[in-house]
Design a protein around this motif. Structure first.
Motif, short mmCIF file in Angstrom:
data_model
loop_
_atom_site.label_atom_id
_atom_site.label_comp_id
_atom_site.label_asym_id
_atom_site.label_seq_id
_atom_site.Cartn_x
_atom_site.Cartn_y
_atom_site.Cartn_z
N PHE A 36 28.44 21.04 86.93
CA PHE A 36 28.19 21.45 85.34
C PHE A 36 28.23 20.28 84.42
O PHE A 36 28.82 19.35 84.69
CB PHE A 36 29.24 22.59 84.95
CG PHE A 36 28.82 24.16 85.48
CD1 PHE A 36 28.18 24.80 84.63
CD2 PHE A 36 29.31 24.32 86.88
CE1 PHE A 36 27.92 26.12 85.05
CE2 PHE A 36 29.09 25.43 87.28
CZ PHE A 36 28.45 26.34 86.38
N ASP A 37 27.27 20.38 83.40
CA ASP A 37 27.55 19.41 82.16
C ASP A 37 27.63 20.31 80.91
O ASP A 37 26.48 20.94 80.49
CB ASP A 37 26.01 18.62 82.13
CG ASP A 37 26.17 17.45 80.93
OD1 ASP A 37 27.01 17.81 80.24
OD2 ASP A 37 25.56 16.67 80.91
N GLU A 38 28.72 20.36 80.61
CA GLU A 38 29.11 21.41 79.09
C GLU A 38 28.53 20.98 78.03
O GLU A 38 28.20 21.83 77.17
CB GLU A 38 30.70 21.67 79.11
CG GLU A 38 31.20 22.25 80.60
CD GLU A 38 32.65 22.24 80.24
OE1 GLU A 38 33.24 22.36 79.32
OE2 GLU A 38 33.50 22.89 81.38
N THR A 39 28.38 19.71 77.87
CA THR A 39 27.78 19.20 76.62
C THR A 39 26.29 19.55 76.49
O THR A 39 25.71 19.83 75.54
CB THR A 39 28.02 17.70 76.42
OG1 THR A 39 27.48 16.96 77.63
CG2 THR A 39 29.54 17.38 76.33
N LYS A 41 24.92 21.84 78.43
CA LYS A 41 24.89 23.38 78.85
C LYS A 41 23.84 23.15 80.08
O LYS A 41 22.97 24.00 80.04
CB LYS A 41 24.36 24.24 77.67
CG LYS A 41 25.41 24.22 76.81
CD LYS A 41 25.04 25.51 75.84
CE LYS A 41 26.19 25.75 75.05
NZ LYS A 41 25.98 26.83 74.05
N THR A 42 24.03 22.25 81.09
CA THR A 42 23.24 22.51 82.37
C THR A 42 24.01 22.56 83.58
O THR A 42 25.36 22.31 83.45
CB THR A 42 22.26 21.28 82.23
OG1 THR A 42 23.07 20.12 82.35
CG2 THR A 42 21.22 21.02 81.26
N VAL A 43 23.54 23.15 84.56
CA VAL A 43 24.23 23.35 85.79
C VAL A 43 23.19 22.74 86.91
O VAL A 43 21.95 22.92 86.76
CB VAL A 43 24.54 24.58 86.20
CG1 VAL A 43 23.58 25.51 86.18
CG2 VAL A 43 25.40 24.65 87.46
N LEU A 44 23.60 21.55 87.59
CA LEU A 44 22.94 21.09 88.86
C LEU A 44 23.08 21.51 90.18
O LEU A 44 24.23 21.35 90.26
CB LEU A 44 22.92 19.43 88.75
CG LEU A 44 22.24 18.68 89.86
CD1 LEU A 44 20.64 18.61 89.60
CD2 LEU A 44 22.53 17.16 89.89
N VAL A 45 22.30 21.95 90.84
CA VAL A 45 22.63 22.49 92.18
C VAL A 45 21.64 21.74 93.18
O VAL A 45 20.58 21.51 93.10
CB VAL A 45 22.12 24.09 92.16
CG1 VAL A 45 22.61 24.56 93.52
CG2 VAL A 45 22.95 24.81 91.06
N GLU A 46 22.50 21.11 94.16
CA GLU A 46 22.15 20.45 95.20
C GLU A 46 21.94 21.45 96.42
O GLU A 46 22.72 22.16 96.67
CB GLU A 46 23.06 19.42 95.72
CG GLU A 46 23.03 18.20 94.75
CD GLU A 46 24.14 17.31 95.26
OE1 GLU A 46 24.02 16.85 96.46
OE2 GLU A 46 24.88 16.65 94.30
N TYR A 47 20.68 21.69 97.09
CA TYR A 47 20.60 22.77 98.11
C TYR A 47 19.90 22.15 99.26
O TYR A 47 19.01 21.24 99.21
CB TYR A 47 20.20 24.03 97.77
CG TYR A 47 18.60 23.79 96.96
CD1 TYR A 47 17.65 24.28 97.71
CD2 TYR A 47 18.35 23.47 95.68
CE1 TYR A 47 16.36 24.25 97.32
CE2 TYR A 47 17.13 23.38 95.22
CZ TYR A 47 16.14 23.69 96.01
OH TYR A 47 14.89 23.72 95.42
N ASP A 48 19.78 22.93 100.28
CA ASP A 48 19.04 22.43 101.47
C ASP A 48 17.69 23.45 101.59
O ASP A 48 17.65 24.47 101.73
CB ASP A 48 19.79 22.97 102.78
CG ASP A 48 19.07 22.62 104.13
OD1 ASP A 48 17.94 22.18 103.85
OD2 ASP A 48 19.68 22.76 105.25
N ALA A 49 16.55 22.57 101.23
CA ALA A 49 15.28 23.44 101.05
C ALA A 49 14.78 24.18 102.50
O ALA A 49 13.95 24.86 102.39
CB ALA A 49 14.47 22.37 100.62
N THR A 50 15.43 23.77 103.49
CA THR A 50 15.05 24.52 104.61
C THR A 50 15.74 25.80 104.79
O THR A 50 15.26 26.59 105.71
CB THR A 50 15.30 23.73 106.07
OG1 THR A 50 16.67 23.35 105.94
CG2 THR A 50 14.67 22.17 106.18
#
Length: 89
Positions: A36-39, A41-50
């Motif tokens: 999360f980046d509160e300033t 207001k974003t959330v970054l999600v790393e995921y496995d595309a498979t």
């Protein structure tokens, strides 16, 4: 394994219950990380595309109680080139 990242902007700060649900979301097979980046207001999600896709990740965030407003591009698109000047006669 194909690791991808997706960035979402959210509207309201997540509640304690939402943050608890995000903790449980980290246990979903294919989720590699959540930041999360509160300033901003974003959330970054790393995921496995498979295993997952963007729509599934967004659905998991919404079910957790995160008020997603939009997906934010990670790479800023290149501005269109200026029209070439007409050759001088």
């Amino acid at each position: 394994m194909t690791q991808l990242e997706v960035l979402y902007r959210y509207e309201m700060h997540p509640t304690e219950a939402a943050m608890s649900a995000i903790g449980a979301m980290r246990e979903v097979y294919g989720i590699r990380g959540i930041r999360f980046d509160e300033t901003a207001k974003t959330v970054l999600v790393e995921y496995d595309a498979t295993r997952l896709n963007k729509a599934t990740v967004a659905q998991l965030l919404r079910r957790s109680g995160i008020d997603i407003v939009e997906e934010v591009p990670l790479v800023v698109p290149k501005p269109p080139d200026a029209e070439p000047e007409a050759a001088a006669s």
